[in-house]
Every structure is written in structure tokens, then in C-alpha cells.
Design a protein around this motif. Sequence first.
Motif, PDB file in Angstrom:
ATOM      1  N   VAL A  23      14.911  -3.856  -2.568  1.00 32.63           N
ATOM      2  CA  VAL A  23      14.604  -4.630  -3.770  1.00 32.63           C
ATOM      3  C   VAL A  23      15.254  -6.011  -3.724  1.00 32.63           C
ATOM      4  O   VAL A  23      14.838  -6.931  -4.445  1.00 32.63           O
ATOM      5  CB  VAL A  23      15.051  -3.844  -5.029  1.00 32.63           C
ATOM      6  N   LEU A  24      16.259  -6.178  -2.867  1.00 31.71           N
ATOM      7  CA  LEU A  24      16.924  -7.478  -2.712  1.00 31.71           C
ATOM      8  C   LEU A  24      16.374  -8.282  -1.537  1.00 31.71           C
ATOM      9  O   LEU A  24      16.778  -9.436  -1.347  1.00 31.71           O
ATOM     10  CB  LEU A  24      18.433  -7.270  -2.511  1.00 31.71           C
ATOM     11  N   ASN A  25      15.444  -7.686  -0.787  1.00 35.95           N
ATOM     12  CA  ASN A  25      14.918  -8.341   0.409  1.00 35.95           C
ATOM     13  C   ASN A  25      13.837  -9.348   0.015  1.00 35.95           C
ATOM     14  O   ASN A  25      12.735  -8.986  -0.389  1.00 35.95           O
ATOM     15  CB  ASN A  25      14.342  -7.289   1.367  1.00 35.95           C
ATOM     16  N   GLU A  26      14.144 -10.622   0.111  1.00 35.39           N
ATOM     17  CA  GLU A  26      13.203 -11.675  -0.286  1.00 35.39           C
ATOM     18  C   GLU A  26      12.052 -11.833   0.697  1.00 35.39           C
ATOM     19  O   GLU A  26      11.020 -12.428   0.368  1.00 35.39           O
ATOM     20  CB  GLU A  26      13.945 -13.015  -0.402  1.00 35.39           C
ATOM     21  N   ASN A  27      12.197 -11.289   1.914  1.00 39.78           N
ATOM     22  CA  ASN A  27      11.169 -11.492   2.939  1.00 39.78           C
ATOM     23  C   ASN A  27       9.921 -10.650   2.720  1.00 39.78           C
ATOM     24  O   ASN A  27       8.867 -10.936   3.278  1.00 39.78           O
ATOM     25  CB  ASN A  27      11.750 -11.184   4.327  1.00 39.78           C
ATOM     26  N   ILE A  28      10.014  -9.586   1.925  1.00 34.67           N
ATOM     27  CA  ILE A  28       8.893  -8.655   1.811  1.00 34.67           C
ATOM     28  C   ILE A  28       7.886  -9.091   0.764  1.00 34.67           C
ATOM     29  O   ILE A  28       6.800  -8.510   0.674  1.00 34.67           O
ATOM     30  CB  ILE A  28       9.392  -7.235   1.488  1.00 34.67           C
ATOM     31  N   GLY A  29       8.180 -10.093  -0.038  1.00 35.67           N
ATOM     32  CA  GLY A  29       7.214 -10.587  -1.012  1.00 35.67           C
ATOM     33  C   GLY A  29       7.466 -10.053  -2.414  1.00 35.67           C
ATOM     34  O   GLY A  29       8.162  -9.046  -2.618  1.00 35.67           O
ATOM     35  N   VAL A  30       6.876 -10.732  -3.386  1.00 35.26           N
ATOM     36  CA  VAL A  30       7.095 -10.399  -4.791  1.00 35.26           C
ATOM     37  C   VAL A  30       6.525  -9.024  -5.127  1.00 35.26           C
ATOM     38  O   VAL A  30       7.154  -8.236  -5.835  1.00 35.26           O
ATOM     39  CB  VAL A  30       6.465 -11.476  -5.700  1.00 35.26           C
ATOM     40  N   TYR A  31       5.328  -8.715  -4.611  1.00 44.91           N
ATOM     41  CA  TYR A  31       4.714  -7.432  -4.941  1.00 44.91           C
ATOM     42  C   TYR A  31       5.552  -6.267  -4.422  1.00 44.91           C
ATOM     43  O   TYR A  31       5.777  -5.276  -5.133  1.00 44.91           O
ATOM     44  CB  TYR A  31       3.299  -7.364  -4.357  1.00 44.91           C
ATOM     45  N   ALA A  32       5.993  -6.356  -3.173  1.00 47.13           N
ATOM     46  CA  ALA A  32       6.789  -5.270  -2.610  1.00 47.13           C
ATOM     47  C   ALA A  32       8.117  -5.122  -3.341  1.00 47.13           C
ATOM     48  O   ALA A  32       8.566  -4.002  -3.620  1.00 47.13           O
ATOM     49  CB  ALA A  32       7.029  -5.520  -1.115  1.00 47.13           C
ATOM     50  N   GLN A  33       8.771  -6.245  -3.680  1.00 45.51           N
ATOM     51  CA  GLN A  33      10.020  -6.157  -4.435  1.00 45.51           C
ATOM     52  C   GLN A  33       9.795  -5.527  -5.804  1.00 45.51           C
ATOM     53  O   GLN A  33      10.571  -4.676  -6.251  1.00 45.51           O
ATOM     54  CB  GLN A  33      10.620  -7.559  -4.602  1.00 45.51           C
ATOM     55  N   GLY A  34       8.741  -5.951  -6.488  1.00 45.11           N
ATOM     56  CA  GLY A  34       8.465  -5.402  -7.807  1.00 45.11           C
ATOM     57  C   GLY A  34       8.157  -3.913  -7.756  1.00 45.11           C
ATOM     58  O   GLY A  34       8.642  -3.134  -8.595  1.00 45.11           O
ATOM     59  N   LEU A  35       7.357  -3.494  -6.776  1.00 38.88           N
ATOM     60  CA  LEU A  35       7.027  -2.068  -6.660  1.00 38.88           C
ATOM     61  C   LEU A  35       8.265  -1.247  -6.290  1.00 38.88           C
ATOM     62  O   LEU A  35       8.419  -0.105  -6.734  1.00 38.88           O
ATOM     63  CB  LEU A  35       5.928  -1.872  -5.615  1.00 38.88           C
ATOM     64  N   THR A  36       9.141  -1.819  -5.479  1.00 33.17           N
ATOM     65  CA  THR A  36      10.398  -1.125  -5.171  1.00 33.17           C
ATOM     66  C   THR A  36      11.226  -0.937  -6.430  1.00 33.17           C
ATOM     67  O   THR A  36      11.833   0.125  -6.636  1.00 33.17           O
ATOM     68  CB  THR A  36      11.192  -1.921  -4.126  1.00 33.17           C
ATOM     69  N   ALA A  37      11.273  -1.949  -7.281  1.00 39.92           N
ATOM     70  CA  ALA A  37      11.984  -1.817  -8.555  1.00 39.92           C
ATOM     71  C   ALA A  37      11.373  -0.706  -9.409  1.00 39.92           C
ATOM     72  O   ALA A  37      12.092   0.059 -10.070  1.00 39.92           O
ATOM     73  CB  ALA A  37      11.953  -3.144  -9.309  1.00 39.92           C
ATOM     74  N   VAL A  38      10.054  -0.585  -9.379  1.00 44.85           N
ATOM     75  CA  VAL A  38       9.398   0.487 -10.134  1.00 44.85           C
ATOM     76  C   VAL A  38       9.779   1.855  -9.556  1.00 44.85           C
ATOM     77  O   VAL A  38      10.049   2.804 -10.312  1.00 44.85           O
ATOM     78  CB  VAL A  38       7.867   0.299 -10.113  1.00 44.85           C
ATOM     79  N   VAL A  39       9.814   1.972  -8.229  1.00 49.00           N
ATOM     80  CA  VAL A  39      10.206   3.235  -7.600  1.00 49.00           C
ATOM     81  C   VAL A  39      11.624   3.617  -8.017  1.00 49.00           C
ATOM     82  O   VAL A  39      11.896   4.779  -8.390  1.00 49.00           O
ATOM     83  CB  VAL A  39      10.091   3.129  -6.065  1.00 49.00           C
ATOM     84  N   LEU A  40      12.547   2.669  -7.984  1.00 46.40           N
ATOM     85  CA  LEU A  40      13.918   2.957  -8.425  1.00 46.40           C
ATOM     86  C   LEU A  40      13.947   3.379  -9.889  1.00 46.40           C
ATOM     87  O   LEU A  40      14.688   4.295 -10.272  1.00 46.40           O
ATOM     88  CB  LEU A  40      14.799   1.723  -8.210  1.00 46.40           C
ATOM     89  N   GLY A  41      13.164   2.694 -10.706  1.00 47.92           N
ATOM     90  CA  GLY A  41      13.127   3.062 -12.119  1.00 47.92           C
ATOM     91  C   GLY A  41      12.574   4.460 -12.337  1.00 47.92           C
ATOM     92  O   GLY A  41      13.055   5.200 -13.212  1.00 47.92           O
ATOM     93  N   LEU A  56       0.830  -1.208   0.000  1.00 48.73           N
ATOM     94  CA  LEU A  56       0.000   0.000   0.000  1.00 48.73           C
ATOM     95  C   LEU A  56       0.867   1.261   0.000  1.00 48.73           C
ATOM     96  O   LEU A  56       0.602   2.211  -0.753  1.00 48.73           O
ATOM     97  CB  LEU A  56      -0.918  -0.002   1.221  1.00 48.73           C
ATOM     98  N   LEU A  57       1.905   1.287   0.828  1.00 52.89           N
ATOM     99  CA  LEU A  57       2.788   2.458   0.860  1.00 52.89           C
ATOM    100  C   LEU A  57       3.587   2.589  -0.434  1.00 52.89           C
ATOM    101  O   LEU A  57       3.766   3.697  -0.957  1.00 52.89           O
ATOM    102  CB  LEU A  57       3.743   2.359   2.058  1.00 52.89           C
ATOM    103  N   LEU A  58       4.064   1.464  -0.954  1.00 52.03           N
ATOM    104  CA  LEU A  58       4.838   1.522  -2.194  1.00 52.03           C
ATOM    105  C   LEU A  58       3.961   1.932  -3.379  1.00 52.03           C
ATOM    106  O   LEU A  58       4.426   2.611  -4.300  1.00 52.03           O
ATOM    107  CB  LEU A  58       5.491   0.162  -2.457  1.00 52.03           C
ATOM    108  N   ARG A  59       2.689   1.510  -3.359  1.00 53.35           N
ATOM    109  CA  ARG A  59       1.783   1.961  -4.425  1.00 53.35           C
ATOM    110  C   ARG A  59       1.625   3.476  -4.376  1.00 53.35           C
ATOM    111  O   ARG A  59       1.569   4.150  -5.412  1.00 53.35           O
ATOM    112  CB  ARG A  59       0.418   1.290  -4.280  1.00 53.35           C
ATOM    113  N   LEU A  60       1.545   4.033  -3.170  1.00 53.84           N
ATOM    114  CA  LEU A  60       1.478   5.489  -3.041  1.00 53.84           C
ATOM    115  C   LEU A  60       2.717   6.145  -3.635  1.00 53.84           C
ATOM    116  O   LEU A  60       2.619   7.133  -4.383  1.00 53.84           O
ATOM    117  CB  LEU A  60       1.316   5.873  -1.565  1.00 53.84           C
ATOM    118  N   LEU A  61       3.901   5.604  -3.336  1.00 53.12           N
ATOM    119  CA  LEU A  61       5.137   6.188  -3.876  1.00 53.12           C
ATOM    120  C   LEU A  61       5.181   6.079  -5.400  1.00 53.12           C
ATOM    121  O   LEU A  61       5.580   7.022  -6.088  1.00 53.12           O
ATOM    122  CB  LEU A  61       6.347   5.487  -3.257  1.00 53.12           C
TER     123      LEU A  61
END
Length: 924
Positions: A571-589, A538-543
Motif C-alpha cells: 500500500v506504500l509502494n508508489e510504483n504500482i499505481g493509484v488503482y493497485a494502491q487503493g485496492l490494496t487499502a481495500v484488502v487491508l480494510g 486484476l488480481l487485487l480485484r479478485l481478492l
Amino acid sequence: MDSRSLNLRGFAGSAGNIMQGIGGFVFGNENATSSEDSYVERYLDRINNGARAEDRRAAMTELQSLVAESRQAQISVGAIGFPVLLHVLREDREDVELIRGALETLVSSLTPIETSNGPKNEVQPAPMNSDLLSRESENISLLLSLLSEDDFYVRYYTLQLLTALITNSPKRLQEAILSIPRGITVLMDMLMDREVIRNEALLLLTYLTREAEEIKKIVAFEGAFEKIFSIIKEEGGSDGGVVVQDCLELLKNLIRNNASNQILLRETIGYDPLVSILKLRRGSAYNFTQQKTVNLLYALETVELLLISGCEPGKDNSRQANQTAFAQKKILDHLLLLGVESPWAPVAVRCMALRCIGDVVLGNPNNLNLLISRQVGEGPQVESALNAIFRIVLRASLVQEFLAADYVFKCFCEKNPEGQTLLASTVPTTLSLAPVESANLPFGSLLLQALVSFESNGDSETCCRAASVLSLILKDNLHCKEKVLKIEIDALAPSLGPTKEPLLRQIVKYSALISSKISKENQSPTLPKDSAVYLLPLLLRLLVTWLADCPNAVACLLGPPTHLTYFLELVLNENIGVYAQGLTAVVLGECVIYNKTNENGPDQFAIADAISQKVGLTSYFLRFDELAKRFRSLPSASYLHSKPLKRTSTASMIEEPQEEIESEANTLRGESENGNPVILEIFDEEFVSLASKLETGIREGVMDIFSHTKSKVAVLPAELEQKNGEADGDYVKRLREFVERQCNEMQDLLARNATLAEELVRAGGSATLPDSSNKQSTGRERVQSESLRQDFQEATRRIEALKAQNSKLEADAANFKSLALKLESDLKSLSDAYNSLEQANVQLEAEVKSLRNPDLERIIEEAREEAQKETEGELNDLLVCLGQEQSKVERLSARLAELGEDVDKLLEGIGDDAALQDEDEDDE
């Protein structure tokens, strides 16, 4: 009697053979017979050939009892008994009791018999009998003709028989009824019959209208809407029994995906009867019976069907017209009472009412204004409807109610920039973290208080729910993004750091706290398991929403150097789940493609380089592939709304409607990310489309950065031209330095390319190693392999581009070298030319000196003498001419003297005139 025997024997030669094979299949012996078969034959024979009416009726009664209890008897009746029973229905209309028995026997033969002893895969005779009976449309026509009989039980059993046929063979019965003239009309007339028959006809019509579009139209034009609402009114509206439920189910069938029927309903009787079902009396607390709950749910689902837009031509116009018609009937007031002002109402009703509020205002400016102006509550507790709905977002104990309230804001903000701006304008520019009483706060202050509740009281759930609403306000609205970007949060302890911090950076801080808690779940769980799945997304979607097309937001986020490091680690943290990792990659992009800063903070190249060095491009792009795979596996949008309610699926809801939803929520807590309802709701089609668009731009942007030099050095014409007064040696030296810089830049590119190639080789090698500890990882390996293949292709294209650039640089270096050699050659040529000129000058001076000698004086003297000779010759010629003229003058003088003229006097003045003429010429 002979004709009956003939019919029985004739059928035994045809259908009997078919059912004999079926009986053999069921019981394992094709020639096996049983006592039930013999009894059935005996009864049928008595019915067909009996001489006395009482005997035939008794045989029919015994046959019906046997068929109602024995599957073998059902098979036997289907094999040899249908012609006899149909003959009775056709030829013995006067014997009402016999007709009743025949119909009841047919109903029993089509009714499944549940047994606990038989095998689970045992063939049920009821569907096969239904298939046999419905093959001939004449049979259905015969049954419909029985509905005109005066006997109550004949009509009742006929409707039961038709209902059993539609249950087991829906397609055939629908086709048969459509082929019979006035078939639908006969059934519609049954709605005006006695209550029991009316209810059976209602059920039959409900089954008939589930799929058949033609039947839907005919039923609607036969006056179904008027009859349905008349029955509902007679039964007491929402307080009525199961008949109201059946009426509403038939109504839903008629209007589902059928614009013409919706128009007919709207233009004939209107929506007043439907809205009246939703009317509640204020203060009617705890007056929700189980059946009333179901009736309200059916009525709300009917409203939802009328408000859902689709892709069919003209359907959106129909939705707009339905929205306007509902608003005119003040449906918003009733929905707000059900969904917002009735906390005692069952949660399923509240959720459905909230979703209907969203559907009423979606894309309709007038209804949006109505919602903005609405107030809820009584006395001092009055507040705006949007504030009250937002409080439900924050305080709902069940996630379904939170999602329903969140859906209202989603519909409110969808393509409504004015509404988004209105909500954003209520947000204050500064806020203290000190506790504040939330009563009577404007929407913006309430939103901001909820966002910072994480830091003030550790309420991560409330913070993330508020973030969900904020992301809807900022969606596709740059003005709102810039406004909210200016919001600053005061610190609780100013002595420990800066007194104010932008809200965007606070959101990053909260995401870091949640990710830290998630990473520590295995050691000491601090978050509920279901919350851990969706809070960080939810927070990453906001970002992601905030940073899209907003360079100022990117600059604000990248201000503190620790933020970039945090996202690289996240983005390398496997514990946060696929959605959170993917959204983090989008934020970096987004920090790459929307980075326009030329001041403090890392630029595009620095962020891309950090991703390459600390994450690796292959691993980075793999996050996008995994995210896209999860998006593709999400259920369709229709899953997010309530599943269509049916009579057969409401038994448990009638008993415990609220507890069932709570049980379902508890079940979802143990499911994976894709099964969580919040994940299904927040990753809708619009956000998935945005993420896909951003992924394409990010891939192209990162590849473009790595395919060019960091400084993007260009060959400047000024560096290729020799400066005024610059020595040739200095010019050549400067050219060499320029070429060396170009070569160094090229070497940097080649080194970076080598690093990428090594990374691809390592990733490719690791992808080929089988994971023996987890055989279910083959799907992931295929995704990784496909991602590596795509990355390898991109790297190959990048290598080719670098090779081309290298060739160009080498060609430029060769050109510079040839230019330098040419300049040296030109300089040597100039030097040789100068020496040649010096030699020519010396030669000319020598020639001049050689011309200065005695021969010259002799030549001059000879020339003078020759000129003098020529002058003397010309003088002699002149003297001869003068002598000739003198002789002429003398002769003329003598002649004039002879003539008596005074010659002297005539000659007087001739010389003077000549002298005067010479003087005049001299003056001129």
C-alpha cells in the motif's frame, strides 16, 4: 418582367444589407466589391429580366459554375440571389432545364469549398446560406413539392439540396418538415423511386432521424422497416455495398432509445431479416471484404441497441422481449459462428459478436441455459461454447478481444447464482503444478490450469485474465467463495516446502511476484508497459471480491504472517499505481471488518494497529480518496462498447479494419491508467459501488476500533461487591487495583491519541509545503488537504470521545474512592455502636445488682401484709353474707314447720346434690 425586377430590388433592401455586413466581416472591408459580385448581379439580372428562355438558361449555367468555384460568389448569391432562384422554382415549373439549373445553383451555394490558401478561421458561407434558406418554412414546402415532378434530375437535385440543408441546419429543417403536412410521407415515397434517388432519400432520412424523436416515429409508421429490409435484400444482405450500410444506419437511428419503434419492429416484420444479415456459411474463410465487414458491424450494433437495457420505464421489459425474440430466431448460433468459430473474421466483428452474445443472455434464464447447452466446432474439436469463449479470454492476442470474451462471462454471472455455482462446481479441489494437456478439459480444470500458469511457466497475462473470470464467478456468491476456498495447489518441489497450499494464498503469491516485477521496471523492464497497468489490479480485484462478506477467506489470507507485512508494504509502494494502491487499502480494510477469528492470526485490533503504526491512518485513508477520485474520472459505461458507427467515420475502417484496431491498441499502451481499456472494463459501476460501500464500512470500523479499548474492560458488579469473609482492608486494596487498571487503560488510549495527533500535525505541515518541482501537483495537494481535513475532524471526534471516556473513568475512580471512605466510615460507626452496646450492657448489669438489697425484702413483706389485709376483709364480708343466708333458712324452716312440712326431710340431699355438682364440674 416588372414583377421580377421588383422582387430583386425589394430583396436588395433587406437581405442584401445583412450579407453586406457579413461580406465585410469576411473580407475586412464593408464596402468592398469584387468581380464575382458584379458577375453574380449580372447573371441574376439576366435570369430575372431576360426576355429569351435560352438567355436565362445560359445565365443560370454560368452562375452555377461561378458559385461552385468561388466563396465570394456563394456569399453574393446568399445575399441577393435566393429570391430570384426561389421565384424560378415557384413560377417556371414548365421550364425543366431552368429548374434544374436553379436547384443545382442552390446546391452549389450550400456546398463548402475547400481552399488551401485562405485563413483557417475564415467564415464558411455554406452554413450561413443554409440558415438563410431554411428560415422560412415556405421555402422547404416549395422544395418538397418539387419531389412530385416527373423529371429525374429535378427530384435528384432537390434531395441533394435538402441533404445539404439538413447537414448545415438540422434543427430548422426538422422543424420545417414536421410543420408541413405529409412532408415525411413525400420523403418516404422516394425510397421506392429509382436507385439513385432512393439512395439520396436514404441519406436524407438518415440525417433527419438522428435526433428528432417525432420524425423517428412518423418514419417508422410510414413503413420504413419493410422498405429498409426490402432494399437490404435487393442489395445482397451483408455482401451488399454501401447502400446496405446506409439502410442499417437508418434502422439504428429509428430504434435507438425508442421502445415504441422497437415494439413495432418486433411485432410487424420481426427479427428474421436482421438475423439473416448475420448468417455465414461455414468454411467461408477469408470471404470478408472491407464493405462486408462494415455491414456486419452495423448489423451487430443494431442487435446490440435492441438488447441494451436502460432506466426508462418499460425499457427492461422491451429488452427481455427482444432477447426472447432473438433466441427464437437462433441468433446465438450465428453469433457463436461469427465470434468464436471464425478466427479468420476481422477482430472488430469477432469482438462485437462476443458482446452481443453477452447482451443476449444477460438476465435471461432461458437464454443462459441455451448458451450452456451450445457446442462449437466440428468433429473431434467439438467443445462447449463457454469453454471456447474462455479460451479466447486466455489466448486473445488483442486486449479488445479478451475484454469482449470477458464481457460474456460478466453477463453470464450477473445475478445468476445458479450459473456461478455451475461453473464453480467444475473446479477440482486439488491440482498439480505439473504440465497437463489442456485439450478437452472441463471448464473448472481449464480455469485452474490458467490460474497456476504463472508458477508453472511464468505466464502472468494468462493468470490475471483467468483471475478476472474467477472474480466474476465469486461475485456476491458466498457458496462459491467457500467452495473455491477449499481448492489446494500441489507444489512442484514438495521437499522445499508444504506440498499443498490454498488457491487464495497462491493468488497473493502471484500478486507479490507481479508487484516485484513492476517495482523493477525502471531497472530492467520485464512486463509489457500496457500489461503492467492492469495485471496487478486484476488480481487485487479478485481478492477484494473474494474477501467481501467472507470471514473464512480473511482467516485463510491472514494465516501466514508474511501476508499482512506484504500488503502493508504494497500500500506504500508508489510504483504500482493509484488503482493497485487503493485496492490494496481495500484488502487491508476487509481484513479488519471481516476478521472474525478467535484463534491463530492477527485480530481486528492488531491489523488496525499495524496500519496505524506502519502506514499511518492519514496515508491509509488517502489511498481511498485517490482511488475514489480516479473512479470519478473514468468515462461512462457507454465508452466500453463500440462507439456508434457512422457513414462519415468508416472510411478508415473500410480500408483496414483490423489494422486500425491494432493501431489503437498500440496507442493505448502509451496512455495512463485511466486510458487503458482493461481498467475501463474491470472498474464498472458495480465494482465502484462495492468499493465505495467497503470504504464506508472500513472507515467506520477502523474508527470504532481506535475509539475503544483493546480488551473492552467493563465495570463488573462482582468486583465492586465485598466478598464473604473478605477483610475491609483487602476489599479496599482490591478496589484500588481495579481503579489503577482502569487508569492504565485510559493512559494507553491517551498515548495512542497523542500519536495520532502528532501524525496529523506532521501530515498537515507537509501538506502545506509547496512542491516547486512539480506545479501540476496542486490537484493532488487539494485531495490530500481535503483528506487531512476529514481525518482531522475524525480525530477531533475521537479525542472528544476519549475525553468523555476519561471523564467517566475519573468519575468512576472518584465513586470508588468515596465508596471506600464510606465503607471505612460505616466500619467505624459499627465499632462505635458495638462499644455503646457494651456500655449499656454493663449499666444494665449494674442496675440488676443494685436492685438485689434488704429494701426488696421489706417491700415484699409490706406487699404480703397488704395482701393479707385485703383477704381478711373479703372473708369478713363472706361470713356476713353466710349469716344472712342462715337466718333466712331458719325463718323458712319455721314457716314450713308451721305448714306441716317435714323440714329435715326437705333438706335431706341438698348438700349431696351440691357435692355431686361440684364433682361433675371437677371432672369436666
